[in-house]
Write a protein that holds these residues in place. Structure first.
Motif, PDB file in Angstrom:
ATOM      1  N   LEU A 115       0.832  -1.211   0.000  1.00  0.00           N
ATOM      2  CA  LEU A 115       0.000   0.000   0.000  1.00  0.00           C
ATOM      3  C   LEU A 115       0.864   1.257   0.000  1.00  0.00           C
ATOM      4  CD1 LEU A 115      -2.697  -1.124   2.605  1.00  0.00           C
ATOM      5  CD2 LEU A 115      -3.092  -0.736   0.162  1.00  0.00           C
ATOM      6  N   LEU A 116       1.933   1.244   0.807  1.00  0.00           N
ATOM      7  CA  LEU A 116       2.824   2.402   0.867  1.00  0.00           C
ATOM      8  C   LEU A 116       3.504   2.636  -0.477  1.00  0.00           C
ATOM      9  CD1 LEU A 116       4.205   4.606   2.594  1.00  0.00           C
ATOM     10  CD2 LEU A 116       5.971   2.925   3.154  1.00  0.00           C
ATOM     11  N   ASP A 117       3.983   1.559  -1.096  1.00  0.00           N
ATOM     12  CA  ASP A 117       4.634   1.695  -2.407  1.00  0.00           C
ATOM     13  C   ASP A 117       3.667   2.274  -3.438  1.00  0.00           C
ATOM     14  OD1 ASP A 117       6.932   0.658  -1.348  1.00  0.00           O
ATOM     15  OD2 ASP A 117       6.599  -1.382  -2.076  1.00  0.00           O
ATOM     16  N   ARG A 118       2.441   1.783  -3.442  1.00  0.00           N
ATOM     17  CA  ARG A 118       1.453   2.293  -4.392  1.00  0.00           C
ATOM     18  C   ARG A 118       1.180   3.781  -4.130  1.00  0.00           C
ATOM     19  NH1 ARG A 118      -3.322   0.466  -6.891  1.00  0.00           N
ATOM     20  NH2 ARG A 118      -2.153  -1.451  -7.337  1.00  0.00           N
ATOM     21  N   TYR A 119       1.024   4.135  -2.864  1.00  0.00           N
ATOM     22  CA  TYR A 119       0.700   5.522  -2.511  1.00  0.00           C
ATOM     23  C   TYR A 119       1.826   6.469  -2.917  1.00  0.00           C
ATOM     24  CZ  TYR A 119      -0.666   9.580   0.289  1.00  0.00           C
ATOM     25  OH  TYR A 119      -1.016  10.844   0.682  1.00  0.00           O
ATOM     26  N   LEU A 120       3.065   6.101  -2.603  1.00  0.00           N
ATOM     27  CA  LEU A 120       4.196   6.976  -2.929  1.00  0.00           C
ATOM     28  C   LEU A 120       4.411   7.047  -4.442  1.00  0.00           C
ATOM     29  CD1 LEU A 120       6.777   6.051  -0.132  1.00  0.00           C
ATOM     30  CD2 LEU A 120       5.099   7.898  -0.180  1.00  0.00           C
ATOM     31  N   ASP A 170      13.762  -0.650  15.095  1.00  0.00           N
ATOM     32  CA  ASP A 170      14.092  -1.586  14.020  1.00  0.00           C
ATOM     33  C   ASP A 170      13.238  -1.321  12.781  1.00  0.00           C
ATOM     34  OD1 ASP A 170      15.986  -2.807  15.590  1.00  0.00           O
ATOM     35  OD2 ASP A 170      14.646  -4.397  16.293  1.00  0.00           O
ATOM     36  N   ASP A 171      11.976  -0.980  12.999  1.00  0.00           N
ATOM     37  CA  ASP A 171      11.083  -0.701  11.873  1.00  0.00           C
ATOM     38  C   ASP A 171      11.562   0.503  11.062  1.00  0.00           C
ATOM     39  OD1 ASP A 171       9.481  -2.804  12.598  1.00  0.00           O
ATOM     40  OD2 ASP A 171       8.035  -1.582  13.694  1.00  0.00           O
ATOM     41  N   THR A 172      12.128   1.498  11.739  1.00  0.00           N
ATOM     42  CA  THR A 172      12.606   2.678  11.007  1.00  0.00           C
ATOM     43  C   THR A 172      13.721   2.291  10.039  1.00  0.00           C
ATOM     44  OG1 THR A 172      14.230   3.248  12.724  1.00  0.00           O
ATOM     45  CG2 THR A 172      12.040   4.213  12.922  1.00  0.00           C
ATOM     46  N   ASN A 173      14.665   1.480  10.497  1.00  0.00           N
ATOM     47  CA  ASN A 173      15.767   1.065   9.629  1.00  0.00           C
ATOM     48  C   ASN A 173      15.275   0.180   8.488  1.00  0.00           C
ATOM     49  OD1 ASN A 173      17.791   2.380  11.182  1.00  0.00           O
ATOM     50  ND2 ASN A 173      17.748   0.715  12.654  1.00  0.00           N
ATOM     51  N   ASN A 174      14.396  -0.773   8.809  1.00  0.00           N
ATOM     52  CA  ASN A 174      13.897  -1.681   7.777  1.00  0.00           C
ATOM     53  C   ASN A 174      13.127  -0.939   6.696  1.00  0.00           C
ATOM     54  OD1 ASN A 174      14.990  -3.832   9.206  1.00  0.00           O
ATOM     55  ND2 ASN A 174      13.079  -4.286  10.289  1.00  0.00           N
ATOM     56  N   LEU A 175      12.276  -0.012   7.121  1.00  0.00           N
ATOM     57  CA  LEU A 175      11.468   0.715   6.152  1.00  0.00           C
ATOM     58  C   LEU A 175      12.319   1.679   5.330  1.00  0.00           C
ATOM     59  CD1 LEU A 175       8.686   1.112   5.006  1.00  0.00           C
ATOM     60  CD2 LEU A 175       8.175   2.738   6.835  1.00  0.00           C
ATOM     61  N   ALA A 176      13.290   2.332   5.976  1.00  0.00           N
ATOM     62  CA  ALA A 176      14.181   3.234   5.235  1.00  0.00           C
ATOM     63  C   ALA A 176      14.989   2.456   4.197  1.00  0.00           C
ATOM     64  CB  ALA A 176      15.113   3.965   6.201  1.00  0.00           C
ATOM     65  N   ASN A 177      15.469   1.274   4.558  1.00  0.00           N
ATOM     66  CA  ASN A 177      16.209   0.435   3.604  1.00  0.00           C
ATOM     67  C   ASN A 177      15.307   0.019   2.439  1.00  0.00           C
ATOM     68  OD1 ASN A 177      18.559   0.549   5.111  1.00  0.00           O
ATOM     69  ND2 ASN A 177      18.066  -1.299   6.282  1.00  0.00           N
ATOM     70  N   HIS A 178      14.050  -0.289   2.746  1.00  0.00           N
ATOM     71  CA  HIS A 178      13.093  -0.674   1.707  1.00  0.00           C
ATOM     72  C   HIS A 178      12.893   0.471   0.706  1.00  0.00           C
ATOM     73  CE1 HIS A 178       9.433  -2.355  -0.101  1.00  0.00           C
ATOM     74  NE2 HIS A 178       8.873  -1.170   0.069  1.00  0.00           N
ATOM     75  N   LEU A 179      12.752   1.690   1.205  1.00  0.00           N
ATOM     76  CA  LEU A 179      12.551   2.841   0.323  1.00  0.00           C
ATOM     77  C   LEU A 179      13.808   3.148  -0.487  1.00  0.00           C
ATOM     78  CD1 LEU A 179      10.556   5.202   2.733  1.00  0.00           C
ATOM     79  CD2 LEU A 179       9.637   3.780   0.896  1.00  0.00           C
ATOM     80  N   GLN A 180      14.964   2.984   0.134  1.00  0.00           N
ATOM     81  CA  GLN A 180      16.221   3.224  -0.577  1.00  0.00           C
ATOM     82  C   GLN A 180      16.387   2.254  -1.740  1.00  0.00           C
ATOM     83  OE1 GLN A 180      19.149   2.946   2.523  1.00  0.00           O
ATOM     84  NE2 GLN A 180      18.509   4.864   3.506  1.00  0.00           N
ATOM     85  N   LYS A 181      15.975   0.991  -1.540  1.00  0.00           N
ATOM     86  CA  LYS A 181      16.051  -0.005  -2.624  1.00  0.00           C
ATOM     87  C   LYS A 181      15.113   0.357  -3.777  1.00  0.00           C
ATOM     88  CE  LYS A 181      17.425  -3.824   0.401  1.00  0.00           C
ATOM     89  NZ  LYS A 181      17.019  -5.117   1.020  1.00  0.00           N
ATOM     90  N   LYS A 182      14.074   1.129  -3.461  1.00  0.00           N
ATOM     91  CA  LYS A 182      13.154   1.593  -4.502  1.00  0.00           C
ATOM     92  C   LYS A 182      13.692   2.831  -5.220  1.00  0.00           C
ATOM     93  CE  LYS A 182       9.623  -1.239  -3.762  1.00  0.00           C
ATOM     94  NZ  LYS A 182       9.016  -2.099  -4.808  1.00  0.00           N
ATOM     95  N   GLY A 183      14.888   3.277  -4.824  1.00  0.00           N
ATOM     96  CA  GLY A 183      15.489   4.446  -5.456  1.00  0.00           C
ATOM     97  C   GLY A 183      15.065   5.766  -4.855  1.00  0.00           C
ATOM     98  N   GLU A 236      -7.189   0.167  -5.882  1.00  0.00           N
ATOM     99  CA  GLU A 236      -7.627  -0.891  -6.789  1.00  0.00           C
ATOM    100  C   GLU A 236      -6.569  -1.993  -6.880  1.00  0.00           C
ATOM    101  OE1 GLU A 236      -9.159  -1.435 -11.412  1.00  0.00           O
ATOM    102  OE2 GLU A 236      -8.656   0.555 -10.621  1.00  0.00           O
ATOM    103  N   GLY A 237      -7.014  -3.223  -6.684  1.00  0.00           N
ATOM    104  CA  GLY A 237      -6.118  -4.366  -6.750  1.00  0.00           C
ATOM    105  C   GLY A 237      -5.404  -4.664  -5.449  1.00  0.00           C
ATOM    106  N   LEU A 238      -5.550  -3.789  -4.426  1.00  0.00           N
ATOM    107  CA  LEU A 238      -4.871  -3.994  -3.142  1.00  0.00           C
ATOM    108  C   LEU A 238      -5.845  -3.986  -1.970  1.00  0.00           C
ATOM    109  CD1 LEU A 238      -1.614  -1.836  -3.525  1.00  0.00           C
ATOM    110  CD2 LEU A 238      -1.791  -4.330  -3.451  1.00  0.00           C
ATOM    111  N   THR A 239      -7.112  -4.215  -2.255  1.00  0.00           N
ATOM    112  CA  THR A 239      -8.098  -4.254  -1.177  1.00  0.00           C
ATOM    113  C   THR A 239      -7.911  -5.536  -0.371  1.00  0.00           C
ATOM    114  OG1 THR A 239      -9.664  -3.016  -2.537  1.00  0.00           O
ATOM    115  CG2 THR A 239     -10.539  -4.151  -0.598  1.00  0.00           C
TER     116      THR A 239
END
Length: 451
Positions: free
Chosen positions: A236-241, A257-270, A375-378
């Motif tokens: 959902l976050l990826d779709r929204y951003l 821990d969630d802050t680091n994991n989520l920041a790493n996830h966003l960095q991998k998305k460029g 749409e598609g993520l309900t």
């Protein structure tokens, strides 16, 4: 009303014009005259309403227009709950110090203690500090508050939440004299311990309340999304951003821990994302906040550490990846956007673990009635049903609860309590049997014996 119409010193008016501050906000228009009159003040308003200037300008006016009670003690002490907020208050104070000729220093935990002692020895007029570190300097006698004229508490409720109650008492006692004025500011004053502290710290305070924490922020568009689990939240976050134009965003999570994991996830998305949490040392936290304020990072992933006091004008979005544990923190989180008349957007992702927090926030502040969908993520999650209370009855101490069906079907057997009432197990020693009488022994001897 213009700030220059409040009867401030001309040096302050020139600084106000130079910095581009013009019209007074509601909290400034009501709080500044009260503070300048010398009365104690208890003030509350929503985040982003300009309350920092509402206490800085009267404090500066007092130092410029009145004679100091002491040549060595600081004239004004400003307390803030977090290092980030204290640093931001001091940055705003410094804009007025140079043209006024006054001196100030910043005292924070996590920084060199001896350097701070040297700074306090230079007799600054203003001290901006966190409560824990200022209490440490009081104990070491690097600082005296006998001549303190103005004590300002910013986000007092948050200081109590963070466990600074004892340090606040120490500071209050060190400066407890009849000529001290106290200003207490916060976004919310609805706190269990607040009443006790207002009675001990303030003397017949004037109350100023602009709106309340429960009122919805008109400059912030709020949206809610239901999520089944962590992976669903990520999608959902990826779709929204991907679909949203974001100038800068703050994303709040539940744990470090969630802050680091989520920041790493966003960095991998460029995406330009950085994590901020309490496990970082102060210099690293300062560096991250400075870089984010300068626009080097588009996304700041953080815990509630950054939910209060930070004034970054380019934050267009706030995203609650996890709902806050305390309902009032929701107000402070979304208050990082929509500041100073700007429009902002707040999105909250609500999964099964967030549901109870969502209900608490819903009772505290007005939220949208409907959840949005992509749409598609309900997902399948539609909320948790309240737990049913079976056979809920109120019993007095003397009332016996009804027996269960199993107990009713079997006849009750009376317990044999003769042993337990006769002997206290563990207290009474075991005794040998009494010896037989001599007559019995003689009779035994007369019995025939086998050869």
């Amino acid at each position: 009303m213009q700030l220059t119409d409040l009867g401030l010193d001309q040096r302050l008016n020139r600084a106000i014009d130079h910095l581009g501050f013009s019209e007074a906000t509601a909290i400034q228009a009501q709080a500044i005259p009260v503070a300048m009159s010398g009365r104690d003040l208890l003030a509350s308003s929503k985040t982003g309403s300009g309350k920092t200037l509402a206490y800085l300008l009267p404090a500066l006016q007092r130092c410029l227009k009145t004679k100091a009670l002491s040549k060595r003690d600081p004239r004004v002490v400003i307390l803030a709950p977090t290092r980030e907020l204290a640093k931001q208050v001091f940055a705003q104070l410094r804009l007025f110090l140079s043209p006024s000729g006054l001196k100030g220093t910043l005292i924070l935990g996590g920084e060199n203690f001896n350097d701070q002692a040297k700074a306090l020895a230079k007799d600054p007029h203003f001290v901006v500090a966190t409560p824990g570190r200022i209490a440490d300097h009081l104990q070491k006698r690097h600082l005296y508050l006998n001549g303190l004229e103005l004590l300002i508490l910013d986000e007092a409720d948050r200081m109590l939440d963070l466990g600074f109650a004892e340090q606040l008492k120490q500071i209050h006692q060190a400066a407890d004299h009849r000529r001290r004025q106290t200003l207490m500011f916060s976004a919310t004053l609805e706190h269990s311990e607040m009443q006790q502290y207002t009675q001990s710290f303030l003397r017949e305070p004037e109350r100023v309340a602009i709106g309340s924490a429960q009122q919805s922020h008109g400059d912030i568009e709020q949206s809610l999304l239901l999520a089944d689990h962590l992976d669903h939240k990520m999608a959902l976050l990826d779709r929204y951003l991907g679909d949203t134009k974001v100038k800068q965003a703050m994303i709040f999570t539940a744990t470090r821990d969630d802050t680091n994991n989520l920041a790493n996830h966003l960095q991998k998305k460029g995406l330009k994302a950085v994590a901020l949490s309490g496990e970082l040392n102060q210099s690293a936290r300062n560096r991250i906040m400075d870089e984010f304020a300068r626009g080097q990072h588009q996304y700041l992933v953080t815990t509630d550490l950054a939910s209060r006091g930070l004034d970054i004008t380019n934050v267009s979005h706030v995203i609650n990846f996890d709902m806050p544990k305390h309902a009032e923190e929701y107000v402070h989180r979304i208050g990082r956007t929509g500041r100073a008349g700007s429009k902002g957007v707040a999105l909250s992702l609500i999964g099964p673990k967030d549901w109870n927090s969502y209900l608490a926030v819903k009772d505290f502040v007005a939220l949208p009635k409907a959840f949005i969908t992509f749409e598609g993520l309900t997902g399948k999650f539609k909320g948790l049903k309240p737990k049913k209370v079976v056979n809920a009855q109120v019993w007095s101490k003397s009332t016996k609860a009804p027996a269960t069906k199993a107990a009713q079907s079997k006849p009750r057997r009376a317990r044999d309590k003769s042993f337990s009432t006769a002997i206290d197990v563990g207290d009474t020693p075991l005794l040998r049997k009494k010896p037989k009488p001599a007559s019995e022994l003689i009779e035994d001897d007369n019995e025939p014996q086998d050869n």
